[in-house]
Design an enzyme around this catalytic site. Structure first.
Site, PDB file in Angstrom:
ATOM      1  NE  ARG A 178      -3.910  -0.050   2.369  1.00 27.83           N
ATOM      2  CZ  ARG A 178      -4.471   0.492   3.459  1.00 27.83           C
ATOM      3  NH1 ARG A 178      -4.316  -0.107   4.860  1.00 27.83           N
ATOM      4  NH2 ARG A 178      -5.269   1.461   3.398  1.00 27.83           N
ATOM      5  CG  ASP A 179       2.191   3.662   2.012  1.00 31.41           C
ATOM      6  OD1 ASP A 179       1.698   4.757   1.073  1.00 31.41           O
ATOM      7  OD2 ASP A 179       1.914   3.636   3.231  1.00 31.41           O
ATOM      8  CG  PHE A 180       5.443  -1.707  -3.315  1.00 31.62           C
ATOM      9  CD1 PHE A 180       6.107  -2.492  -2.336  1.00 31.62           C
ATOM     10  CD2 PHE A 180       5.689  -2.505  -4.528  1.00 31.62           C
ATOM     11  CE1 PHE A 180       7.055  -3.742  -2.496  1.00 31.62           C
ATOM     12  CE2 PHE A 180       6.551  -3.536  -4.875  1.00 31.62           C
ATOM     13  CZ  PHE A 180       7.152  -4.137  -3.613  1.00 31.62           C
TER      14      PHE A 180
END
Length: 286
Positions: free
Chosen positions: A172-174
């Site tokens: 989700r924050d890649f």
């Protein structure tokens, strides 16, 4: 209604250092009283660097989130992160999968009847000499890396992404900034291809795990990764190498079976780039 069970896990060495610094008392409250160099503070979550017993650690302390903020996130179809438990579990799951991450040393959780007031923490050991991939790769347009090193990095990032997604997890924050390159490695061994570069995947507090990972979650992760790499000078061949490594297929098989997925990834990355920078990226097409 009874509150759910509280939890506490402390590495023995960290517990000893905590007791040496604070003396007898409740270790949960002692950890919550720690302070240091603040890295980030948002949404009832504070991340800071501190020293204890001659070692350096990072703490992520959650003190709750107002109901208004929770409801606002839910109304935006965003899952609010209310505590440290998801990150603690994600760290251990990544370790089981062979994905390097921050070494865990402590976790604590104090629950109550009101989830908006839940307090928790996760503490990890400092990794030492590292650099984010964003810091590493943004130098490439002016200072191109050795081909073998770049190829090894592409393959290792793809391996991590594939292992994560095959296990049903999405970050989700890649982004490149959430990978840290270990600078203590044998550079000659990495450049020769004898061993892959050691990358640590960081900032796991938003990680989700599914029985079967939705396609949209994979698109968001890989699209975010591509967005963060649009200005580092990758060639089309570099992108195709990542695609092959991520899918574990030949290029022909990848394009035939997953062409629509990669088109969505490119669209997501370019949309995010325009939103962040107000202009279209200069990058080769997928």
């Amino acid at each position: 209604m009874k509150p759910r069970r509280d939890e506490m896990v402390l590495d023995p060495d960290f517990r000893a250092a905590l007791q040496a610094a604070f003396g007898p008392g409740d270790p949960f409250e002692q950890v919550m009283a720690l302070d240091g160099e603040v890295v980030r503070a948002v949404d009832g979550r504070r991340t800071f660097r501190f020293e204890l017993g001659g070692l350096t650690y990072f703490a992520k302390v959650h003190t709750g989130m107002p109901w208004g903020r929770i409801l606002r996130k839910l109304s935006q179809f965003r899952v609010p992160v209310l505590g440290a438990e998801p990150e603690w579990r994600a760290i251990h799951r990544l370790q089981a999968l062979g994905i390097p991450t921050t070494p865990p040393v402590a976790f604590g959780l104090r629950r109550g009847l009101n989830p908006a007031r839940e307090r928790s923490f996760v503490i990890t050991r400092d990794l030492g000499r590292t650099r984010t991939l964003e810091q590493e790769c943004l130098r490439w347009p002016e200072h191109p890396p050795a081909f073998r090193f770049k190829l090894a990095l592409i393959r290792e990032v793809a391996r991590i992404a594939r292992a994560l997604h095959e296990d049903g997890m999405n970050h989700r924050d890649f982004y490149l900034c959430h990978f840290r390159l270990d600078l203590n490695q044998d550079e000659a061994a990495v450049l020769s291809g004898a061993r892959p570069p050691r990358l640590h995947l960081m900032d796991l507090h938003r990680v989700q795990r599914h029985k079967q990972l939705p396609e949209r979650a994979r698109v968001k992760d890989i699209g975010g990764l591509y967005f963060s790499a649009l200005d580092i000078g990758l060639t089309r061949r570099d992108i195709l190498r990542f695609m092959r490594a991520y899918q574990g297929l030949t290029l022909r098989q990848t394009l035939a079976a997953h062409g629509r997925f990669w088109q969505q990834v490119a669209e997501r990355a370019r949309w995010q780039y325009r939103r962040e920078h107000g202009k279209a990226p200069k990058a080769p097409p997928l």
